[in-house]
Design a protein around this motif. Sequence first.
Motif, PDB file in Angstrom:
ATOM      1  N   ARG A 134       0.996  -1.162   0.001  1.00 51.38           N
ATOM      2  CA  ARG A 134      -0.002  -0.115   0.115  1.00 51.38           C
ATOM      3  C   ARG A 134       0.764   1.153  -0.155  1.00 51.38           C
ATOM      4  O   ARG A 134       1.795   1.277   0.991  1.00 51.38           O
ATOM      5  CB  ARG A 134      -0.901  -0.090   1.267  1.00 51.38           C
ATOM      6  N   GLN A 135       0.871   2.170  -0.931  1.00 48.56           N
ATOM      7  CA  GLN A 135       1.845   3.275  -1.038  1.00 48.56           C
ATOM      8  C   GLN A 135       0.870   4.408  -1.518  1.00 48.56           C
ATOM      9  O   GLN A 135       0.008   4.351  -2.045  1.00 48.56           O
ATOM     10  CB  GLN A 135       2.769   2.959  -1.826  1.00 48.56           C
ATOM     11  N   GLY A 136       1.323   5.577  -1.191  1.00 48.52           N
ATOM     12  CA  GLY A 136       0.933   6.829  -1.694  1.00 48.52           C
ATOM     13  C   GLY A 136       1.747   7.857  -1.945  1.00 48.52           C
ATOM     14  O   GLY A 136       2.910   7.814  -1.237  1.00 48.52           O
ATOM     15  N   TYR A 137       1.597   8.851  -2.649  1.00 46.00           N
ATOM     16  CA  TYR A 137       2.557   9.818  -3.076  1.00 46.00           C
ATOM     17  C   TYR A 137       2.298  11.169  -2.417  1.00 46.00           C
ATOM     18  O   TYR A 137       1.098  11.742  -2.415  1.00 46.00           O
ATOM     19  CB  TYR A 137       2.433  10.163  -4.583  1.00 46.00           C
ATOM     20  N   LEU A 138       3.419  11.645  -1.858  1.00 45.29           N
ATOM     21  CA  LEU A 138       3.371  12.933  -1.105  1.00 45.29           C
ATOM     22  C   LEU A 138       3.609  14.011  -2.207  1.00 45.29           C
ATOM     23  O   LEU A 138       3.089  15.248  -1.801  1.00 45.29           O
ATOM     24  CB  LEU A 138       4.340  13.059   0.050  1.00 45.29           C
TER      25      LEU A 138
ATOM     26  N   ARG B 190       5.509   3.780   1.573  1.00 42.86           N
ATOM     27  CA  ARG B 190       5.066   2.609   1.197  1.00 42.86           C
ATOM     28  C   ARG B 190       4.967   1.722   2.496  1.00 42.86           C
ATOM     29  O   ARG B 190       5.778   1.855   3.201  1.00 42.86           O
ATOM     30  CB  ARG B 190       5.835   1.793   0.155  1.00 42.86           C
ATOM     31  N   ILE B 191       3.987   0.930   2.670  1.00 43.47           N
ATOM     32  CA  ILE B 191       3.794  -0.025   3.713  1.00 43.47           C
ATOM     33  C   ILE B 191       3.790  -1.507   2.958  1.00 43.47           C
ATOM     34  O   ILE B 191       2.967  -1.649   2.036  1.00 43.47           O
ATOM     35  CB  ILE B 191       2.555   0.255   4.773  1.00 43.47           C
ATOM     36  N   CYS B 192       4.890  -2.277   3.575  1.00 39.07           N
ATOM     37  CA  CYS B 192       4.937  -3.721   2.814  1.00 39.07           C
ATOM     38  C   CYS B 192       5.425  -4.592   3.811  1.00 39.07           C
ATOM     39  O   CYS B 192       6.543  -4.374   4.399  1.00 39.07           O
ATOM     40  CB  CYS B 192       6.148  -3.649   1.564  1.00 39.07           C
ATOM     41  N   ASN B 193       4.738  -5.702   4.230  1.00 40.57           N
ATOM     42  CA  ASN B 193       5.196  -6.636   4.983  1.00 40.57           C
ATOM     43  C   ASN B 193       5.434  -6.180   6.249  1.00 40.57           C
ATOM     44  O   ASN B 193       6.517  -6.576   6.901  1.00 40.57           O
ATOM     45  CB  ASN B 193       6.401  -7.754   4.478  1.00 40.57           C
ATOM     46  N   GLY B 194       4.858  -5.435   7.039  1.00 41.10           N
ATOM     47  CA  GLY B 194       5.031  -4.831   8.241  1.00 41.10           C
ATOM     48  C   GLY B 194       6.164  -3.958   8.240  1.00 41.10           C
ATOM     49  O   GLY B 194       6.602  -3.421   9.471  1.00 41.10           O
TER      50      GLY B 194
ATOM     51  N   ILE C  23      -2.045   3.659  -3.920  1.00 39.87           N
ATOM     52  CA  ILE C  23      -1.675   2.584  -4.748  1.00 39.87           C
ATOM     53  C   ILE C  23      -1.770   1.210  -3.988  1.00 39.87           C
ATOM     54  O   ILE C  23      -1.051   1.138  -2.968  1.00 39.87           O
ATOM     55  CB  ILE C  23      -0.381   2.857  -5.497  1.00 39.87           C
ATOM     56  N   GLU C  24      -2.672   0.191  -4.285  1.00 35.14           N
ATOM     57  CA  GLU C  24      -2.750  -0.890  -3.620  1.00 35.14           C
ATOM     58  C   GLU C  24      -2.426  -1.974  -4.803  1.00 35.14           C
ATOM     59  O   GLU C  24      -2.879  -1.898  -5.859  1.00 35.14           O
ATOM     60  CB  GLU C  24      -3.935  -1.201  -3.117  1.00 35.14           C
ATOM     61  N   LYS C  25      -1.370  -2.996  -4.316  1.00 33.13           N
ATOM     62  CA  LYS C  25      -0.859  -3.890  -5.461  1.00 33.13           C
ATOM     63  C   LYS C  25      -0.261  -5.181  -4.473  1.00 33.13           C
ATOM     64  O   LYS C  25       0.213  -4.857  -3.545  1.00 33.13           O
ATOM     65  CB  LYS C  25       0.030  -3.203  -6.223  1.00 33.13           C
ATOM     66  N   THR C  26      -0.324  -6.025  -5.396  1.00 31.75           N
ATOM     67  CA  THR C  26       0.418  -7.297  -4.857  1.00 31.75           C
ATOM     68  C   THR C  26       1.591  -7.567  -5.744  1.00 31.75           C
ATOM     69  O   THR C  26       1.388  -7.548  -7.023  1.00 31.75           O
ATOM     70  CB  THR C  26      -0.289  -8.730  -4.953  1.00 31.75           C
ATOM     71  N   ARG C  27       2.825  -7.767  -5.038  1.00 29.42           N
ATOM     72  CA  ARG C  27       4.050  -7.875  -6.017  1.00 29.42           C
ATOM     73  C   ARG C  27       4.601  -9.100  -6.060  1.00 29.42           C
ATOM     74  O   ARG C  27       4.498  -9.721  -4.759  1.00 29.42           O
ATOM     75  CB  ARG C  27       5.257  -6.935  -5.476  1.00 29.42           C
ATOM     76  N   HIS C  28       4.443  -9.949  -6.887  1.00 25.71           N
ATOM     77  CA  HIS C  28       5.033 -11.461  -7.007  1.00 25.71           C
ATOM     78  C   HIS C  28       6.487 -11.240  -7.505  1.00 25.71           C
ATOM     79  O   HIS C  28       6.830 -10.616  -8.426  1.00 25.71           O
ATOM     80  CB  HIS C  28       3.981 -12.037  -8.007  1.00 25.71           C
TER      81      HIS C  28
ATOM     82  N   GLU D 186       0.415  -6.665  -9.483  1.00 25.40           N
ATOM     83  CA  GLU D 186      -0.839  -6.905  -9.861  1.00 25.40           C
ATOM     84  C   GLU D 186      -1.333  -5.748  -9.183  1.00 25.40           C
ATOM     85  O   GLU D 186      -1.557  -6.153  -7.753  1.00 25.40           O
ATOM     86  CB  GLU D 186      -1.192  -8.351  -9.251  1.00 25.40           C
ATOM     87  N   PHE D 187      -2.019  -4.915  -9.710  1.00 22.63           N
ATOM     88  CA  PHE D 187      -2.762  -3.745  -9.106  1.00 22.63           C
ATOM     89  C   PHE D 187      -4.126  -4.027  -8.680  1.00 22.63           C
ATOM     90  O   PHE D 187      -4.826  -4.790  -9.346  1.00 22.63           O
ATOM     91  CB  PHE D 187      -2.666  -2.642 -10.013  1.00 22.63           C
ATOM     92  N   HIS D 188      -4.642  -3.558  -7.536  1.00 23.56           N
ATOM     93  CA  HIS D 188      -5.912  -3.640  -7.080  1.00 23.56           C
ATOM     94  C   HIS D 188      -6.559  -2.330  -7.131  1.00 23.56           C
ATOM     95  O   HIS D 188      -6.078  -1.099  -7.353  1.00 23.56           O
ATOM     96  CB  HIS D 188      -5.862  -4.014  -5.653  1.00 23.56           C
ATOM     97  N   GLY D 189      -7.818  -2.208  -6.339  1.00 25.78           N
ATOM     98  CA  GLY D 189      -8.650  -0.719  -6.385  1.00 25.78           C
ATOM     99  C   GLY D 189      -8.731  -0.004  -7.699  1.00 25.78           C
ATOM    100  O   GLY D 189      -9.260  -0.712  -8.667  1.00 25.78           O
ATOM    101  N   GLU D 190      -8.302   1.425  -7.516  1.00 27.28           N
ATOM    102  CA  GLU D 190      -8.788   2.138  -8.996  1.00 27.28           C
ATOM    103  C   GLU D 190      -7.671   1.550 -10.208  1.00 27.28           C
ATOM    104  O   GLU D 190      -8.326   1.867 -11.145  1.00 27.28           O
ATOM    105  CB  GLU D 190      -8.145   3.579  -8.440  1.00 27.28           C
ATOM    106  N   ASN D 191      -6.763   0.809  -9.963  1.00 26.52           N
ATOM    107  CA  ASN D 191      -5.958   0.311 -10.991  1.00 26.52           C
ATOM    108  C   ASN D 191      -6.165  -1.199 -11.270  1.00 26.52           C
ATOM    109  O   ASN D 191      -5.061  -1.777 -11.855  1.00 26.52           O
ATOM    110  CB  ASN D 191      -4.532   0.754 -10.504  1.00 26.52           C
TER     111      ASN D 191
END
Length: 159
Positions: free
Chosen positions: A27-31, A42-46, A86-91, A104-109
């Motif tokens: 889960r990430q966002g742009y300032l 970004r927040i990823c895996n804690g 931005i919400e996504k799963t990174r494989h 693999e994007f989720h939400g609006e993307n």
Amino acid sequence: MGVEIERKFLLSSNAWEDEVEESLSMRQGYLSHDAQSSVRVRICNGLADINVKSTRDGIYRLEYEYPIPMQDARELLNKVAHRPLIEKTRHILRIAGHCWEVDEFHGENKGLIVAEIELGSVDEVFHRPRWLGKEISTDARYYNSNLSKLPYRYWAEGS
């Protein structure tokens, strides 16, 4: 100075799914973001980080990334970051000596899936998996920072 040399591609099939070694939720966002630079949380895996990137050609970027406290990251994402997040799963896939990241994007993307490879030089030769499609490295629409301004669902073919 941090440097990132990255190539991005659309996918021609879902055959990549058979080669996934690990998947991470992000889960990430742009300032801040414009045509040449961005500041992202970004927040990823804690874990949480803040990242600054600058580019002129879409492939070669200056990049700086630093860990930040989780509470700060959550507050920045909830109160400061541009919408949508931005919400996504990174494989993660390892193929022929390179690490591929398939986002693999989720939400609006939702519906957008992009493969990325980081290289040691702009002209480094690499194996192209059979599921790799059109290169989009210099197409600014696919930059995550731009997907937070104009999500994929608003401009994707067939929408």
